[in-house]
Motif scaffolding. Structure first.
Motif: not given
Ligand code: DX5
Ligand code: ZN
Length: 223
Positions: A181, A205, A211
């Protein structure tokens, strides 16, 4: 240093909404994904089950190159079954006593070849297959499920593999998979990763494009 290598982002379809696969792929394509990471699990090498070749064929028609990650015991069968639809096929070192031959088979079948290492697998065999690989996949979680926590000790393995690839002067991609992430992306990029697989973070997301962008930006910061 960390900014000069080309970075690719490969969202993992494992975390996509199974009732909306086509729309989910459209969204990550619009969001600038480079590859579609497709996890193939057989209920033996790992307990879980996922996608078969007919799903890979349908997904390949979307136009985003498939990055097929085989977590299966029947390695040779799976290479032949998926090779018509994949850009990369990656096999686990732990899944076959004939890794060198399997890597050659992947290239002979027209795909780029990858070898994956579980978190507990030492990387010292890699020099003996380096000439046969286009990609080395360092698992940063134990394979089988999405949304697990990144194992921090794996950054040392990524560095080791980066040094190995650089000393050999070969253009091999270093891919990481599991718990990637915004926060962990910078760490693994700094350690030398060039392909970031990300499932839960991207598909969980609301804005998948944002993202994907945040993964690129955290890696570029080289933190
Ligand atoms: C795990 C798979 C991963 C998984 C990663 O066995 O190989 O590709 O989808 O998922 P996240 O990014 O959620 O850890
Ligand atoms: Zn994977």
């Amino acid at each position: 240093m960390s900014n000069v290598r080309t970075l690719k982002v490969a969202p993992s379809l494992l975390s996509a909404d199974p009732l909306m696969l086509s729309e989910e792929v459209d969204e990550i394509m619009r969001g600038g994904a480079d590859l579609l990471h497709l996890d193939i699990m057989d209920g033996h090498f790992v307990p879980n089950l996922t996608f078969g070749p007919h799903v890979a064929r349908a997904l390949a028609s979307k136009g985003l190159p498939l990055d097929v990650h085989l977590m299966v015991d029947q390695v040779e069968w799976a290479i032949m079954a998926f090779s018509g639809y994949a850009e990369y096929i990656t096999v686990h070192a732990e899944a076959t006593p004939h890794l060198h031959r399997m890597l050659r088979l992947i290239r002979e079948s027209g795909c780029k070849s990858g070898v994956a290492l579980n978190p507990s697998t030492p990387p010292d065999f890699l020099p003996y297959v380096l000439a046969e690989v286009d990609l080395i996949l360092i698992m940063t979680v134990n394979p089988g499920w999405g949304a697990q926590k990144f194992i921090p000790e794996m950054t040392r393995k990524i560095r080791y593999v980066r040094d190995l690839v650089d000393s050999a002067g070969v253009g091999v991609e270093i891919e990481v998979d599991g718990g990637i992430e915004k926060g962990t992306a910078g760490l693994v990029r700094e350690a030398g990763a060039t392909i970031l697989v990300s499932g839960n973070y991207v598909f969980g997301s609301r804005d998948k494009a944002a993202a994907i962008k945040s993964l690129r930006e955290s890696t570029n910061s080289g933190r």
